[in-house]
Scaffold this motif. Structure first.
Motif, PDB file in Angstrom:
ATOM      1  N   MET A 100      63.202  57.424   5.737  1.00  0.00           N
ATOM      2  CA  MET A 100      62.097  56.612   5.217  1.00  0.00           C
ATOM      3  C   MET A 100      60.862  57.461   4.941  1.00  0.00           C
ATOM      4  SD  MET A 100      62.449  52.907   7.090  1.00  0.00           S
ATOM      5  CE  MET A 100      62.254  53.534   8.741  1.00  0.00           C
ATOM      6  N   PHE A 101      60.585  58.456   5.799  1.00  0.00           N
ATOM      7  CA  PHE A 101      59.442  59.348   5.556  1.00  0.00           C
ATOM      8  C   PHE A 101      59.600  60.064   4.220  1.00  0.00           C
ATOM      9  CE2 PHE A 101      59.113  60.129  10.399  1.00  0.00           C
ATOM     10  CZ  PHE A 101      58.375  58.972  10.578  1.00  0.00           C
ATOM     11  N   LEU A 102      60.789  60.558   3.962  1.00  0.00           N
ATOM     12  CA  LEU A 102      61.027  61.295   2.718  1.00  0.00           C
ATOM     13  C   LEU A 102      60.968  60.374   1.506  1.00  0.00           C
ATOM     14  CD1 LEU A 102      63.833  63.681   3.970  1.00  0.00           C
ATOM     15  CD2 LEU A 102      61.454  64.280   3.442  1.00  0.00           C
ATOM     16  N   ALA A 103      61.515  59.172   1.638  1.00  0.00           N
ATOM     17  CA  ALA A 103      61.439  58.212   0.536  1.00  0.00           C
ATOM     18  C   ALA A 103      59.987  57.858   0.255  1.00  0.00           C
ATOM     19  CB  ALA A 103      62.251  56.962   0.875  1.00  0.00           C
ATOM     20  N   ALA A 104      59.216  57.606   1.316  1.00  0.00           N
ATOM     21  CA  ALA A 104      57.803  57.262   1.146  1.00  0.00           C
ATOM     22  C   ALA A 104      57.066  58.390   0.420  1.00  0.00           C
ATOM     23  CB  ALA A 104      57.160  56.997   2.512  1.00  0.00           C
ATOM     24  N   HIS A 105      57.274  59.607   0.874  1.00  0.00           N
ATOM     25  CA  HIS A 105      56.589  60.744   0.246  1.00  0.00           C
ATOM     26  C   HIS A 105      56.933  60.846  -1.244  1.00  0.00           C
ATOM     27  CE1 HIS A 105      54.597  64.551  -0.176  1.00  0.00           C
ATOM     28  NE2 HIS A 105      55.714  65.110  -0.614  1.00  0.00           N
ATOM     29  N   SER A 106      58.185  60.587  -1.582  1.00  0.00           N
ATOM     30  CA  SER A 106      58.592  60.680  -2.987  1.00  0.00           C
ATOM     31  C   SER A 106      57.897  59.634  -3.845  1.00  0.00           C
ATOM     32  CB  SER A 106      60.111  60.560  -3.114  1.00  0.00           C
ATOM     33  OG  SER A 106      60.523  59.215  -2.948  1.00  0.00           O
ATOM     34  N   LEU A 107      57.390  58.562  -3.211  1.00  0.00           N
ATOM     35  CA  LEU A 107      56.688  57.493  -3.928  1.00  0.00           C
ATOM     36  C   LEU A 107      55.166  57.631  -3.839  1.00  0.00           C
ATOM     37  CD1 LEU A 107      58.917  54.505  -2.753  1.00  0.00           C
ATOM     38  CD2 LEU A 107      58.921  55.596  -5.020  1.00  0.00           C
ATOM     39  N   GLY A 108      54.693  58.727  -3.234  1.00  0.00           N
ATOM     40  CA  GLY A 108      53.256  58.928  -3.086  1.00  0.00           C
ATOM     41  C   GLY A 108      52.648  58.186  -1.908  1.00  0.00           C
ATOM     42  N   VAL A 109      53.489  57.691  -1.012  1.00  0.00           N
ATOM     43  CA  VAL A 109      53.048  56.956   0.171  1.00  0.00           C
ATOM     44  C   VAL A 109      53.108  57.899   1.363  1.00  0.00           C
ATOM     45  CG1 VAL A 109      53.580  55.017   1.708  1.00  0.00           C
ATOM     46  CG2 VAL A 109      53.855  54.761  -0.770  1.00  0.00           C
ATOM     47  N   GLY A 110      52.049  57.938   2.148  1.00  0.00           N
ATOM     48  CA  GLY A 110      52.018  58.775   3.341  1.00  0.00           C
ATOM     49  C   GLY A 110      52.671  58.064   4.514  1.00  0.00           C
ATOM     50  N   SER A 111      53.074  58.840   5.517  1.00  0.00           N
ATOM     51  CA  SER A 111      53.740  58.264   6.681  1.00  0.00           C
ATOM     52  C   SER A 111      53.484  59.116   7.911  1.00  0.00           C
ATOM     53  CB  SER A 111      55.247  58.167   6.435  1.00  0.00           C
ATOM     54  OG  SER A 111      55.802  59.466   6.273  1.00  0.00           O
ATOM     55  N   VAL A 112      53.678  58.477   9.064  1.00  0.00           N
ATOM     56  CA  VAL A 112      53.634  59.191  10.334  1.00  0.00           C
ATOM     57  C   VAL A 112      54.511  58.431  11.319  1.00  0.00           C
ATOM     58  CG1 VAL A 112      51.544  58.037  11.242  1.00  0.00           C
ATOM     59  CG2 VAL A 112      52.141  60.344  12.028  1.00  0.00           C
ATOM     60  N   TRP A 113      55.157  59.189  12.196  1.00  0.00           N
ATOM     61  CA  TRP A 113      56.017  58.613  13.234  1.00  0.00           C
ATOM     62  C   TRP A 113      55.134  58.131  14.375  1.00  0.00           C
ATOM     63  CZ3 TRP A 113      61.539  60.307  14.046  1.00  0.00           C
ATOM     64  CH2 TRP A 113      62.121  59.691  15.155  1.00  0.00           C
TER      65      TRP A 113
END
Length: 172
Positions: free
Chosen positions: A106-119
């Motif tokens: 999910m982190f990688l998918a989010a990044h590919s869409l320009g969405v940031g993430s953190v665990w």
């Protein structure tokens, strides 16, 4: 080193700890969670429950009960726009590992869409604190589930920090 779009996405992703106050389109959240569902799982059991919280106020209610259980009244989970709670039945064989694979996907998918993430891993060990369990239940997390991670999501308000790679690689 050889590279391509997937490798570049992996190498460019950073943990984001400051988010803008704007919602993530539902279709982007749907794509991110679908990618989590396609992550590897032990023996292809696919035993996750993904609870998507699209409302920032609900995310902050969860953060508040987590903070109280942790003794940190200022806890906010970095104020994400949305969160995906990844839950597994308590004591499930390889539950923690499966959840880690889903989170990373999910982190990688989010990044590919320009969405940031953190665990967010602070729920480990406090899922059954009464106020925490009540909030998790209200959000749709099954009563018999534990949470190993939350994928906090939002548009980055600041870039993630680049850290030097210090792990070792041994070629045998």
């Amino acid at each position: 080193m050889k590279t391509n779009a997937v490798i570049e996405n992996i190498l460019e992703r950073r943990s984001i700890r400051a988010f803008e106050e704007r919602p993530i389109p539902h279709e982007d959240l749907e794509a991110i969670v679908t990618c989590g569902q396609w992550a590897p799982s032990a023996m292809n059991r696919q035993e996750w429950t993904f609870v998507v919280v699209e409302n920032a106020e609900k995310v902050q209610r969860l953060a508040a009960v987590m903070g109280a259980a942790l003794g940190n009244d200022s806890y906010t989970m970095y104020r994400p726009a949305a969160a995906v709670i990844v839950a597994h039945t308590k004591g499930a064989m390889f539950g923690r590992e499966d959840d880690g694979c889903a989170m990373q996907t999910m982190f990688l998918a989010a990044h590919s869409l320009g969405v940031g993430s953190v665990w967010i891993n602070q729920l480990q060990g406090i899922c059954d604190e009464p106020a925490v369990r009540a909030e998790l239940t209200a959000l749709g997390v099954p009563e018999d589930a534990e949470v190993h991670g939350i994928c906090a999501l939002g548009y980055p308000a600041a870039p993630g920090k680049v850290h030097e790679r210090t792990s070792q690689v041994v070629w045998a």
